[in-house]
Scaffold this motif. Structure first.
Motif, PDB file in Angstrom:
ATOM      1  N   GLN A  22     -14.221   3.775  -2.545  1.00  0.00           N
ATOM      2  CA  GLN A  22     -13.704   2.554  -1.858  1.00  0.00           C
ATOM      3  C   GLN A  22     -13.484   2.467  -0.422  1.00  0.00           C
ATOM      4  O   GLN A  22     -13.974   1.756   0.368  1.00  0.00           O
ATOM      5  N   ALA A  23     -13.200   3.748   0.200  1.00  0.00           N
ATOM      6  CA  ALA A  23     -12.791   3.976   1.525  1.00  0.00           C
ATOM      7  C   ALA A  23     -14.213   4.070   2.284  1.00  0.00           C
ATOM      8  O   ALA A  23     -14.126   3.479   3.412  1.00  0.00           O
TER       9      ALA A  23
ATOM     10  N   ILE B   7      -9.447 -10.564  -1.421  1.00  0.00           N
ATOM     11  CA  ILE B   7     -10.428 -11.292  -0.523  1.00  0.00           C
ATOM     12  C   ILE B   7     -10.200 -10.794   0.902  1.00  0.00           C
ATOM     13  O   ILE B   7      -9.035 -10.967   1.358  1.00  0.00           O
ATOM     14  N   PHE B   8     -10.994 -10.088   1.561  1.00  0.00           N
ATOM     15  CA  PHE B   8     -10.786  -9.471   3.112  1.00  0.00           C
ATOM     16  C   PHE B   8     -11.360 -10.516   3.992  1.00  0.00           C
ATOM     17  O   PHE B   8     -12.361 -11.307   3.764  1.00  0.00           O
TER      18      PHE B   8
ATOM     19  N   MET C 137       0.781  -1.056   0.143  1.00  0.00           N
ATOM     20  CA  MET C 137       0.027  -0.076   0.082  1.00  0.00           C
ATOM     21  C   MET C 137       0.683   1.539   0.034  1.00  0.00           C
ATOM     22  O   MET C 137       0.360   2.367  -0.138  1.00  0.00           O
ATOM     23  N   GLY C 138       2.084   1.157   0.384  1.00  0.00           N
ATOM     24  CA  GLY C 138       3.047   2.393   0.235  1.00  0.00           C
ATOM     25  C   GLY C 138       2.910   3.151   1.461  1.00  0.00           C
ATOM     26  O   GLY C 138       3.138   4.496   1.315  1.00  0.00           O
TER      27      GLY C 138
ATOM     28  N   GLU D 238     -11.954  -4.580  -3.932  1.00  0.00           N
ATOM     29  CA  GLU D 238     -10.768  -4.186  -4.670  1.00  0.00           C
ATOM     30  C   GLU D 238     -10.142  -2.960  -4.216  1.00  0.00           C
ATOM     31  O   GLU D 238     -10.804  -2.400  -3.346  1.00  0.00           O
ATOM     32  N   ILE D 239      -8.649  -3.088  -3.925  1.00  0.00           N
ATOM     33  CA  ILE D 239      -8.085  -2.101  -3.474  1.00  0.00           C
ATOM     34  C   ILE D 239      -7.160  -1.469  -4.287  1.00  0.00           C
ATOM     35  O   ILE D 239      -6.981  -1.851  -5.361  1.00  0.00           O
ATOM     36  N   ARG D 240      -6.652  -0.200  -3.999  1.00  0.00           N
ATOM     37  CA  ARG D 240      -5.819   0.451  -5.015  1.00  0.00           C
ATOM     38  C   ARG D 240      -4.235   0.549  -4.143  1.00  0.00           C
ATOM     39  O   ARG D 240      -4.218   1.104  -3.022  1.00  0.00           O
ATOM     40  N   ASP D 241      -3.540  -0.118  -4.947  1.00  0.00           N
ATOM     41  CA  ASP D 241      -1.987  -0.442  -4.195  1.00  0.00           C
ATOM     42  C   ASP D 241      -1.204   0.975  -4.481  1.00  0.00           C
ATOM     43  O   ASP D 241      -1.618   2.021  -4.802  1.00  0.00           O
ATOM     44  N   ARG D 242       0.171   1.009  -4.003  1.00  0.00           N
ATOM     45  CA  ARG D 242       0.871   1.955  -4.036  1.00  0.00           C
ATOM     46  C   ARG D 242       1.083   2.526  -5.350  1.00  0.00           C
ATOM     47  O   ARG D 242       1.600   3.868  -5.611  1.00  0.00           O
TER      48      ARG D 242
END
Length: 298
Positions: free
Chosen positions: A161-162, A196-197, A141-142, A184-188
């Motif tokens: 998303q947040a 999958i959470f 995630m940076g 879905e997540i947004r990476d660094r």
């Protein structure tokens, strides 16, 4: 100088001495010159100069053994406001110190364990504020644990998303249990990754919900493989369905696994209806040949 003027019963008990064996005698004579010079005298002199001194130190006692003491040196002033001595207050906090050391060892172990896990892990308090994360989370995630501590997901990654993350957190906190969902997540690098959470709550010493610990699994490669598999399957199905022959596939129990378009047209049975049904039920005329067909699959 450095002579005892008065002591209480607790001090006597710790040193296994009578009052007359201490009062009027020097401090180094009781606790030893080395301890006095290294642990006591520098601080004692500061108190004699007018500075209240507070410190914690290990001391060795005749009966009690090694004890961790919380010490306060307070300048003693006479009626003319002259410093004539030092009042010493000592509290035995050994048990507290040992408990803190155990807690520190446990915290260091958990931190090392989390950082050894390749799966991103994070944890939050009961208000949904991040308290920390492991190295895998930080790398993907940076961010660092220090950067996210005390902040909500919306403060770090603002957007729709947040808000969805936060909504899921609130749902888990209000209805404690194990929570698993795809998102879905947004990476660094600002790339979108399907994940999958898996999240759960943890509790305080009174049994109240104290926060959330969670992890997520990056399924980007799995999704890509599934997409490739589906594309290949559709491609093969298109080829087979375009063939003029009737093609039927069955498993080792005789259930239909493939049913092309030519079979649909000849039997009037759609593929969706046929898949998973025993072939003999769909085509009674083949019942006599089923034993041979199944033998060939074994």
């Amino acid at each position: 100088a450095y002579t005892y003027q008065a002591v209480n019963d607790s001090y006597l008990n710790y040193h296994c001495k009578k009052r007359e064996e201490i009062v009027g005698f020097s401090i180094p004579g009781l606790i030893g010159s080395q301890t006095f010079e290294t642990a006591v005298r520098p601080r004692f002199d500061r108190a004699l100069a007018g500075e209240p001194v507070f410190f914690q130190e290990w001391f060795e006692y005749p009966e009690a053994g090694r004890r961790y003491m919380d010490i306060a040196y307070t300048p003693f002033r006479d009626g003319k406001d002259r410093i004539t001595g030092v009042v010493v207050r000592a509290s035995d906090i050994t048990n507290m110190r040992l408990a803190l050391e155990r807690l520190t060892r446990r915290r260091n172990f958990i931190e090392a364990l989390l950082n050894a896990v390749p799966t991103p892990v994070f944890y939050k308090d009961a208000q949904g504020l991040y308290q920390g994360c492991n190295q895998a989370f930080a790398d993907l995630m940076g961010v660092t644990p220090e950067q996210i501590q005390g902040k909500t997901v919306m403060e770090i990654w603002p957007g729709d998303q947040a808000r969805s993350y936060h909504k899921e957190d609130l749902a888990l906190l209000s209805n404690p249990g194990h929570q698993v969902y795809e998102f879905e997540i947004r990476d660094r690098n600002n790339d979108i990754r399907p994940v999958i959470f898996a999240k759960d709550v943890f509790y305080d010493e009174k049994g109240a919900v104290s926060g959330i610990i969670g992890a997520f699994l990056d399924v980007s490669k799995l999704k890509a493989s599934e997409k490739e598999r589906q594309t290949l399957q559709n491609y093969l199905s298109s080829i087979i369905n375009s063939m003029p022959s009737q093609l039927i596939g069955v498993d080792q129990e005789g259930r239909v696994t493939f049913w092309n378009r030519q079979v649909e047209e000849q039997t009037g049975v759609t593929r969706d209806r046929a898949i998973g049904v025993f072939l003999a039920e769909l085509v009674p005329g083949m019942a006599a040949d089923m034993e041979k067909i199944l033998d060939s699959l074994r």
